[in-house]
Design a protein around this motif. Structure first.
Motif, PDB file in Angstrom:
ATOM      1  N   ARG A 152      -9.035  23.365   3.798  1.00 28.94           N
ATOM      2  CA  ARG A 152      -8.848  24.140   2.562  1.00 28.94           C
ATOM      3  C   ARG A 152     -10.047  25.060   2.367  1.00 28.94           C
ATOM      4  NH1 ARG A 152      -6.739  19.066   0.809  1.00 28.94           N
ATOM      5  NH2 ARG A 152      -8.788  18.448   0.021  1.00 28.94           N
ATOM      6  N   VAL A 153      -9.783  26.359   2.276  1.00 28.67           N
ATOM      7  CA  VAL A 153     -10.836  27.362   2.137  1.00 28.67           C
ATOM      8  C   VAL A 153     -10.587  28.185   0.880  1.00 28.67           C
ATOM      9  CG1 VAL A 153     -12.032  29.314   3.202  1.00 28.67           C
ATOM     10  CG2 VAL A 153     -11.078  27.499   4.646  1.00 28.67           C
ATOM     11  N   ALA A 154     -11.564  28.186  -0.028  1.00 31.31           N
ATOM     12  CA  ALA A 154     -11.533  29.061  -1.199  1.00 31.31           C
ATOM     13  C   ALA A 154     -12.401  30.270  -0.901  1.00 31.31           C
ATOM     14  CB  ALA A 154     -12.042  28.329  -2.435  1.00 31.31           C
ATOM     15  N   HIS A 214      -8.524  36.981   4.511  1.00 35.45           N
ATOM     16  CA  HIS A 214      -7.212  36.343   4.394  1.00 35.45           C
ATOM     17  C   HIS A 214      -6.505  36.352   5.755  1.00 35.45           C
ATOM     18  CE1 HIS A 214      -2.860  36.131   3.604  1.00 35.45           C
ATOM     19  NE2 HIS A 214      -3.193  35.369   2.578  1.00 35.45           N
ATOM     20  N   GLY A 215      -6.563  37.487   6.456  1.00 36.00           N
ATOM     21  CA  GLY A 215      -5.935  37.564   7.765  1.00 36.00           C
ATOM     22  C   GLY A 215      -6.578  36.624   8.765  1.00 36.00           C
ATOM     23  N   ALA A 216      -7.913  36.596   8.796  1.00 34.51           N
ATOM     24  CA  ALA A 216      -8.615  35.733   9.755  1.00 34.51           C
ATOM     25  C   ALA A 216      -8.346  34.263   9.465  1.00 34.51           C
ATOM     26  CB  ALA A 216     -10.119  36.019   9.699  1.00 34.51           C
ATOM     27  N   GLN A 223     -19.160  29.713 -12.502  1.00 34.42           N
ATOM     28  CA  GLN A 223     -17.879  29.064 -12.723  1.00 34.42           C
ATOM     29  C   GLN A 223     -16.994  29.145 -11.481  1.00 34.42           C
ATOM     30  OE1 GLN A 223     -15.639  30.702 -15.987  1.00 34.42           O
ATOM     31  NE2 GLN A 223     -13.956  29.228 -15.781  1.00 34.42           N
ATOM     32  N   ALA A 224     -17.009  30.312 -10.822  1.00 34.53           N
ATOM     33  CA  ALA A 224     -16.199  30.475  -9.616  1.00 34.53           C
ATOM     34  C   ALA A 224     -16.672  29.541  -8.506  1.00 34.53           C
ATOM     35  CB  ALA A 224     -16.250  31.926  -9.146  1.00 34.53           C
ATOM     36  N   PHE A 225     -17.981  29.429  -8.323  1.00 33.68           N
ATOM     37  CA  PHE A 225     -18.514  28.538  -7.304  1.00 33.68           C
ATOM     38  C   PHE A 225     -18.115  27.088  -7.560  1.00 33.68           C
ATOM     39  CE2 PHE A 225     -21.745  31.709  -5.823  1.00 33.68           C
ATOM     40  CZ  PHE A 225     -21.484  31.577  -4.466  1.00 33.68           C
ATOM     41  N   LEU A 226     -18.301  26.646  -8.792  1.00 33.71           N
ATOM     42  CA  LEU A 226     -18.006  25.252  -9.110  1.00 33.71           C
ATOM     43  C   LEU A 226     -16.512  24.959  -8.976  1.00 33.71           C
ATOM     44  CD1 LEU A 226     -20.382  24.756 -12.186  1.00 33.71           C
ATOM     45  CD2 LEU A 226     -20.712  23.933  -9.831  1.00 33.71           C
ATOM     46  N   GLN A 227     -15.679  25.890  -9.415  1.00 37.72           N
ATOM     47  CA  GLN A 227     -14.233  25.708  -9.291  1.00 37.72           C
ATOM     48  C   GLN A 227     -13.821  25.673  -7.822  1.00 37.72           C
ATOM     49  OE1 GLN A 227     -11.914  28.662 -11.377  1.00 37.72           O
ATOM     50  NE2 GLN A 227     -10.013  28.079 -10.320  1.00 37.72           N
ATOM     51  N   ALA A 228     -14.381  26.591  -7.025  1.00 33.60           N
ATOM     52  CA  ALA A 228     -14.029  26.655  -5.608  1.00 33.60           C
ATOM     53  C   ALA A 228     -14.473  25.392  -4.885  1.00 33.60           C
ATOM     54  CB  ALA A 228     -14.666  27.884  -4.970  1.00 33.60           C
ATOM     55  N   ILE A 247      -7.167  29.393  -0.824  1.00 29.73           N
ATOM     56  CA  ILE A 247      -7.262  29.529  -2.272  1.00 29.73           C
ATOM     57  C   ILE A 247      -7.939  30.867  -2.532  1.00 29.73           C
ATOM     58  CG2 ILE A 247      -8.122  28.536  -4.420  1.00 29.73           C
ATOM     59  CD1 ILE A 247      -8.342  25.841  -2.911  1.00 29.73           C
ATOM     60  N   ASP A 248      -7.151  31.885  -2.849  1.00 23.51           N
ATOM     61  CA  ASP A 248      -7.667  33.234  -3.076  1.00 23.51           C
ATOM     62  C   ASP A 248      -8.064  33.360  -4.536  1.00 23.51           C
ATOM     63  OD1 ASP A 248      -8.208  35.914  -3.336  1.00 23.51           O
ATOM     64  OD2 ASP A 248      -6.423  36.593  -2.269  1.00 23.51           O
ATOM     65  N   MET A 249      -9.366  33.490  -4.783  1.00 24.94           N
ATOM     66  CA  MET A 249      -9.888  33.531  -6.149  1.00 24.94           C
ATOM     67  C   MET A 249     -10.177  34.948  -6.619  1.00 24.94           C
ATOM     68  SD  MET A 249     -12.295  30.123  -6.010  1.00 24.94           S
ATOM     69  CE  MET A 249     -12.631  30.232  -7.778  1.00 24.94           C
TER      70      MET A 249
END
Length: 414
Positions: free
Chosen positions: A186-188, A217-219, A242-247, A228-230
């Protein structure tokens, strides 16, 4: 769970050092599932698959022809033999090929009992239920032996193998309807910067469209990861935190682009250090010098540069193998490179490894390479128009036309 992150106190690492630190730090993720065989394409095999029987299961003919006993053939000259039956694929000959006899046989058919050699049909003269075999045949020719492909009890596909079309076909030949594979990584991922605009709306002055997220996204899709595209996160420390912690809470890997250099609004590196660990944030590479690696909680962090070409270079030269190891791929695939004459002049100062984009082609039977257009780190067309990286080593200086340079083809890499 991992080796201690340690860059030996260096502020800037060489490419090989950065790659080794990543590989020494990460370990394969846990979790697995059983999927239908066709759904196993590009997944990573959890455990060895052992052949439960010989493949092929019987000695069989490698071509259409006639099965016979090699001992019946004349030492010199022709040998006439009567034809006593036929063996077809899926329909074996029920009799026995006796001394001085032959049987018609088709490709893939079980070798008739008594026979040990197959002579190609085009080599013989056939008339009235008899054949004439010419001299020069070899005992055992044109016969595929039982277990020649896989012997019973042998490992057919080892654990850690990423399943390609050949592996899927091999498992099908063993009757495997399902396969146990590791769960998907799983990659965010998100882009950073106030100047980055999502596609679908007009650009404001000073803005650029977000290509990096689409490149990644392609790679990552080709890699087979769960994504998980944020989106795009602006240069706001609170929003970035917030983005770091959520990801990190949702993914095994957090992958960002932009914000890792030393500009006043470059917050990513500082946040990575405050919220987790940072092993390095600069590497001796062009393009792509500002790149961070570390972790936050249980998630691994890769902070890539903001320039589009630098994103591709750092992803494929450093990040990719780390992701493959996390996926459980073993052994890691080779990154083949080989020297060819370069037709372009290239300016280079010794000290860092550089990855110009090139066009490798056949020039009258001789492989040559030339630069694929302008080489700026923001010129993504230099990658789209290319089919290889040129790999200019740290100690290397200027390249003159005709000099040998190492090339790394995109095929199998990008």
């Amino acid at each position: 769970m991992s080796a201690q992150l340690n860059a030996a106190g260096k502020s800037t690492l060489k490419v090989a050092e950065a790659r080794r630190l990543v590989l020494d730090s990460v370990l394969p993720i846990g979790g697995w599932e059983t999927v239908p065989l066709r759904a196993g394409l590009d997944r990573v095999l959890l455990q060895d698959v052992v052949a439960p029987f010989d493949v092929p299961a019987h000695d069989n003919s490698a071509m259409d022809g006639y099965a016979l006993r090699a001992g019946d053939l004349a030492a010199s000259g022709e040998t006439p033999l009567p034809v006593v039956g036929a063996a077809l694929a899926g329909r074996p000959f029920s009799g026995v090929v006796g001394r001085g006899q032959a049987a018609r046989v088709m490709t893939g058919a079980v070798l008739p009992r008594g026979a040990d050699t197959v002579v190609a049909q085009e080599a013989v003269q056939a008339e009235g239920g008899r054949i004439v075999v010419p001299a020069g045949q070899k005992a055992g020719q044109n016969v595929r032996r039982a277990g020649e492909d896989l012997a019973r009890g042998r490992t057919a596909v080892p654990a850690g193998r990423r399943l390609g079309p050949a592996e899927i076909g091999l498992l099908a030949s063993l009757g495997c309807a399902e396969v146990a594979v590791r769960r998907r990584l799983r990659v965010a991922f998100f882009s950073t910067g106030d100047e980055i605009a999502s596609i679908g709306r007009p650009l404001a002055p000073g803005e650029v469209y977000d290509s990096n997220r689409y490149t990644l996204h392609g790679a990552l899709t080709r890699l087979g990861a769960d994504l998980i595209d944020m989106g795009v996160v602006g240069d706001d420390p609170a929003a970035l935190e917030q983005a770091f912690l959520q990801a990190a809470d949702q993914a095994d890997v957090v992958l960002t682009s932009g914000g890792v250099s030393v500009g006043e609004a470059d917050f990513v590196r500082g946040l990575m250090a405050r919220l987790g660990e940072v092993a390095f944030w600069k590497i001796d590479v062009k393009p792509g010098r500002p790149m961070a690696f570390g972790r936050l909680g249980d998630a691994w962090l890769f902070g890539l540069p903001g320039n589009p070409v630098a994103v591709l270079v750092t992803f494929y030269q450093i990040v990719l193998d780390g992701l493959l190891k996390l996926m459980g791929v073993e052994p890691l695939p080779l990154r083949p490179s080989f020297p060819v004459p370069c037709l372009s002049a290239i300016r280079k100062t010794p000290g860092r490894r550089e990855f110009p984009r090139g066009l490798l082609y056949d020039d009258g039977g001789i492989l040559t390479v030339k630069l694929a257009g302008p080489q700026g780190s923001g010129v993504l067309s230099s990658v789209a128009d290319a089919n290889c990286f040129l790999v200019l080593q740290e100690e290397q200086g200027d390249v003159a036309p005709g000099d040998l340079v190492d090339v790394q083809p995109f095929d199998g890499l990008i």
